[in-house]
Design a protein around this motif. Structure first.
Motif, short mmCIF file in Angstrom:
data_model
loop_
_atom_site.label_atom_id
_atom_site.label_comp_id
_atom_site.label_asym_id
_atom_site.label_seq_id
_atom_site.Cartn_x
_atom_site.Cartn_y
_atom_site.Cartn_z
N ARG A 22 -38.05 -0.01 -36.89
CA ARG A 22 -38.19 -1.44 -36.69
C ARG A 22 -38.36 -1.76 -35.21
O ARG A 22 -37.79 -1.11 -34.36
N PRO A 23 -39.13 -2.79 -34.88
CA PRO A 23 -39.29 -3.16 -33.48
C PRO A 23 -37.97 -3.62 -32.89
O PRO A 23 -37.17 -4.27 -33.55
N THR A 24 -37.75 -3.26 -31.63
CA THR A 24 -36.50 -3.62 -30.97
C THR A 24 -36.76 -4.68 -29.92
O THR A 24 -37.82 -4.69 -29.28
N PRO A 25 -35.82 -5.59 -29.71
CA PRO A 25 -35.99 -6.62 -28.67
C PRO A 25 -35.89 -6.01 -27.29
O PRO A 25 -35.44 -4.86 -27.14
N PRO A 26 -36.33 -6.73 -26.25
CA PRO A 26 -36.18 -6.22 -24.89
C PRO A 26 -34.72 -5.86 -24.60
O PRO A 26 -33.81 -6.49 -25.13
N PRO A 27 -34.50 -4.84 -23.75
CA PRO A 27 -33.13 -4.37 -23.51
C PRO A 27 -32.16 -5.46 -23.08
O PRO A 27 -31.04 -5.53 -23.59
N LEU A 28 -32.59 -6.32 -22.15
CA LEU A 28 -31.69 -7.34 -21.65
C LEU A 28 -31.27 -8.30 -22.75
O LEU A 28 -30.09 -8.65 -22.89
N GLY A 136 -22.95 11.48 -13.17
CA GLY A 136 -23.48 10.38 -12.37
C GLY A 136 -24.17 9.33 -13.20
O GLY A 136 -24.01 8.13 -12.95
N GLU A 137 -24.94 9.75 -14.20
CA GLU A 137 -25.65 8.79 -15.05
C GLU A 137 -24.67 7.92 -15.82
O GLU A 137 -24.86 6.71 -15.96
N VAL A 138 -23.60 8.55 -16.32
CA VAL A 138 -22.60 7.80 -17.07
C VAL A 138 -21.88 6.82 -16.15
O VAL A 138 -21.65 5.66 -16.49
N LYS A 139 -21.51 7.29 -14.97
CA LYS A 139 -20.82 6.42 -14.01
C LYS A 139 -21.68 5.24 -13.63
O LYS A 139 -21.20 4.09 -13.55
N GLN A 140 -22.97 5.47 -13.40
CA GLN A 140 -23.85 4.36 -13.01
C GLN A 140 -23.94 3.33 -14.12
O GLN A 140 -23.90 2.13 -13.87
N ALA A 141 -24.07 3.80 -15.37
CA ALA A 141 -24.19 2.86 -16.48
C ALA A 141 -22.91 2.09 -16.70
O ALA A 141 -22.92 0.86 -16.84
N VAL A 142 -21.77 2.79 -16.75
CA VAL A 142 -20.51 2.16 -17.09
C VAL A 142 -20.02 1.24 -15.99
O VAL A 142 -19.43 0.18 -16.26
N GLN A 143 -20.26 1.61 -14.75
CA GLN A 143 -19.71 0.82 -13.64
C GLN A 143 -20.78 -0.02 -12.95
O GLN A 143 -20.75 -1.26 -12.98
N ASP A 144 -21.76 0.64 -12.35
CA ASP A 144 -22.73 -0.08 -11.51
C ASP A 144 -23.64 -1.00 -12.33
O ASP A 144 -23.84 -2.16 -11.97
N ARG A 333 -31.45 1.00 -18.13
CA ARG A 333 -30.68 2.26 -18.00
C ARG A 333 -29.55 2.32 -19.02
O ARG A 333 -29.30 3.37 -19.62
N ILE A 334 -28.85 1.20 -19.22
CA ILE A 334 -27.77 1.19 -20.22
C ILE A 334 -28.34 1.46 -21.60
O ILE A 334 -27.79 2.25 -22.38
N THR A 335 -29.45 0.80 -21.93
CA THR A 335 -30.06 0.99 -23.25
C THR A 335 -30.53 2.43 -23.43
O THR A 335 -30.37 3.00 -24.52
N ALA A 336 -31.09 3.02 -22.37
CA ALA A 336 -31.54 4.41 -22.47
C ALA A 336 -30.38 5.34 -22.77
O ALA A 336 -30.49 6.27 -23.59
N LEU A 337 -29.23 5.10 -22.12
CA LEU A 337 -28.06 5.94 -22.40
C LEU A 337 -27.55 5.72 -23.81
O LEU A 337 -27.20 6.68 -24.51
N LEU A 338 -27.53 4.46 -24.25
CA LEU A 338 -27.06 4.18 -25.60
C LEU A 338 -28.00 4.74 -26.67
O LEU A 338 -27.57 4.97 -27.81
N ARG A 339 -29.27 4.92 -26.32
CA ARG A 339 -30.23 5.47 -27.28
C ARG A 339 -30.32 6.99 -27.23
O ARG A 339 -31.07 7.58 -28.00
N THR A 340 -29.58 7.61 -26.30
CA THR A 340 -29.57 9.06 -26.27
C THR A 340 -29.01 9.60 -27.58
O THR A 340 -27.93 9.17 -28.01
N PRO A 341 -29.71 10.52 -28.24
CA PRO A 341 -29.23 11.01 -29.54
C PRO A 341 -27.83 11.60 -29.44
O PRO A 341 -27.54 12.39 -28.54
#
Length: 625
Positions: A22-28, A136-144, A333-341
């Motif tokens: 299904r089509p997904t809305p923009p990440p924001l 680093g990727e997790v820290k950036q998403a969760v905090q920054d 970036r947050i959406t990309a991490l959440l979509r990681t299998p």
């Protein structure tokens, strides 16, 4: 058991893909969905506040007109306007305050929701996914990145609503007062838009280079901080900062060129919408209109009060656009991490019968690249020691990582007790398969809680018994609060001490199958001796898969497996492999001629933990009691 690829079966295929047609809305927009109603209400209140904030200026201009016109009603005609101005100001204050509070509450809830989602998702990612790319990727998403969304939703959103709402009623009223001067008040806005668009031409490419330049500075800073000791030890301290200096100078050159190319137009865009310039632009034709009798002085007042508000959006558009772009990038970036299998959970869970480990036709590749492992067959019988050896890059660590399911195989199967690892629930798998790695990670928690990580319900006596077996109890007792000392604050452990604490953790977890990446490779002589003793206790009676760097430590292994380019080229006992005069014999001879075992300062009088795997003592029984 028949080998099958991880995507075999519709349920496993759907889990492995982890995608939705299904089509997904923009990440924001998708991330803000849980608080969209509250944000909409906050923006509505902010719009009301902005509209109400214009009314006092209109009321003041009307008061000025009545005062200069000499109204016969006197002060009584002014009171309604005074009340209107005061009440409108109060409405603007209340609605603005409510909008800010509601936006912050919505943002606070969104941060909590996102951080919980990220924590749950990261907890379900394959461990190899985290160890390969670091934290680093997790820290950036969760905090920054979550903080960037705070700026966008709690501040920028309301600011944009305000600066876009105020000009509408202001300009509408000015046109009712005098359409000619109202047209003049639009000039700064239009001119500012034109100049700003010229200044922002090519900004997308420049922003990409800006981010890349900052990334180079960050990487150079980390390298500078971590490598300065090495440079200094070789008398080259002045060289330690060269790359960092080059990165900062490169950024300065790039930024200077960018600023110079946009300086004139961006400065002009800011100046033409500055309140002083707008007032001057309106005052000059206003004075002409007054002297010509086309309007009165009182009729000029609303233009002087509201004229700057018409051009106000262009004065803040630059910073707001940057904040919006930062928020959009953070959402991506947050959406990309959440979509990681995530690690697929079995549709039909099964429990292993025993602890016999089999690898059949195992192949593995990272991200569909060339196979790192190809056609590997291994048999790890209960209570035996299997050692993996081979040159660097041969696939030893990758093969070992499949057993605790840091990764899933791309072909073939790994089974435990006759059950494919992919069909065993994760919690059940980690009760049966443990691992001790060279790179030890300790939590910011008490020493006892760090040891209890695998068994949170363990008693203090069990924790202490395992710490003693791991040869770390005496060091713990030297800490200010003993087992209650919190690590990661004022107190840290050395590498060897942290390794022994991780061994105590593995002892307490008491997994019957153990993956061991040689933990003494970087230890000092004293720490290595203690770690070897601790590993002897840990290995006793368990099925062991060892990544061996020093061949002298695995001479007594039940099976030595030689890997080259991801394939098993030899396997057997130490003496048999030496007699075969193959790759293992060449590796053995290379290490022997490079220096005896004692050359590193530690006399390896036993092959721990392999020797410990050859004998069954009462450590496991003592831990279980």
């Amino acid at each position: 058991m028949t080998s099958q690829p991880p995507e075999a079966g519709p349920a496993r295929a759907a889990a492995a893909r982890g995608t939705d047609a299904r089509p997904t809305p923009p990440p924001l927009r998708a991330l803000a969905e849980p608080v969209r109603g509250r944000l909409a209400l906050a923006t509505g209140l902010q719009a009301v506040a902005a509209l109400a904030g214009v009314v006092p200026f209109i009321a003041v201009s009307r008061i000025a007109e009545r005062l200069t016109a000499g109204s016969p009603a006197g002060g009584e005609a002014l009171w309604p306007l005074v009340v209107l101005a005061c009440s409108s100001g109060l409405v603007a204050l209340v609605c603005g305050t409510a909008a800010g509070a509601l936006a912050h509450i919505a943002d606070n809830n969104l941060q909590l929701i996102l951080r919980r989602r990220l924590a749950r998702h990261v907890g379900r990612l394959p461990l190899g996914r985290l160890t390969d790319r670091g934290t680093g990727e997790v820290k950036q998403a969760v905090q920054d990145d979550v903080s960037a969304l705070h700026t966008l939703f709690a501040h920028t959103l309301l600011d944009v609503v305000a600066v876009l709402t105020v000009p509408v009623p202001a300009l509408a009223y000015l046109f009712t007062a005098d359409w000619r001067l109202a047209l003049v008040s639009v000039v700064p806005l239009l001119l500012g838009m034109f100049l700003f668009s010229r200044a922002m031409a090519g900004a997308a490419g420049q922003m990409a280079e800006f981010g890349a330049a900052l990334g180079r500075i960050s990487a150079a800073a980390v390298e500078f901080a971590s490598g300065i000791a090495v440079f200094k030890s070789f008398g080259r301290g002045s060289k330690a900062h060269e790359r960092f200096v080059r990165a900062t100078e490169g950024f300065a050159d790039f930024f200077s060129r960018w600023v110079r190319s946009t300086l004139v137009t961006s400065t002009a865009a800011i100046l033409v919408v500055a309140p002083a310039v707008v007032l001057l632009l309106l005052s000059v034709p206003g004075a002409v209109f007054i002297t010509q009798g086309w309007m009165t002085g009182a009729e000029l007042v609303p233009f002087l009060l509201l004229g700057p508000a018409v051009a106000a959006p262009m004065g803040v558009v630059g910073p707001r656009i940057q904040q919006i772009r930062a928020g959009q990038a953070a959402a991506v970036r947050i959406t990309a991490l959440l979509r990681t299998p995530t690690l697929p959970e079995p549709a039909d869970p099964a429990l292993p019968d025993g602890h016999h480990v089999l690898l059949r036709g195992v192949s593995f590749s990272y991200d569909a690249r060339a196979d790192v492992l190809s056609g590997v067959d291994l048999d790890l019988a209960p209570g035996t020691v299997t050692a993996l050896v081979g040159p660097s890059g041969s696939g030893k660590s990758t093969l070992a990582s499949l057993l605790p399911r840091f990764h899933d195989v791309t072909a073939g199967a790994v089974t435990l007790g006759g059950v494919d690892l992919r069909d065993i629930p994760a919690a059940e798998l980690y009760r049966r398969v443990g691992f001790v790695l060279q790179d030890v990670r300790l939590l910011r928690a008490s020493v006892a809680d760090n040891i209890r990580l695998g068994r949170p319900d363990a008693t203090d006596e069990e924790v202490e018994r395992c710490a003693r077996a791991a040869r770390i109890h005496d060091r713990i007792m030297d800490l200010p609060d003993g087992y209650a000392t919190e690590l990661g604050t004022a107190f840290t452990l050395s590498g060897g001490e942290a390794q022994r604490l991780s061994i105590a953790r593995a002892l307490l977890a008491d997994a019957p199958v153990l993956v061991l990446d040689e933990a003494t490779a970087y230890a000092d002589p004293h720490s290595e001796a203690l770690i070897q003793d601790a590993l002897s206790e840990l290995a006793a009676g368990r099925t062991l898969l060892v990544i061996a760097h020093r061949l002298s430590t695995i001479r007594s292994a039940d099976r030595i497996v030689v890997l080259e380019d991801g394939r098993v080229t030899e396997q057997g006992r130490h003496d048999d492999l030496l007699a075969a005069q193959g790759r293992y014999a060449a590796l053995w001879e290379a290490q022997r001629t490079a220096g005896p075992d004692e050359s590193d300062g530690v006399p390896h009088h036993r092959s721990a933990p392999v020797e410990a795997g050859r004998r069954a003592d009462d450590i496991r029984e003592g831990s279980a009691r």
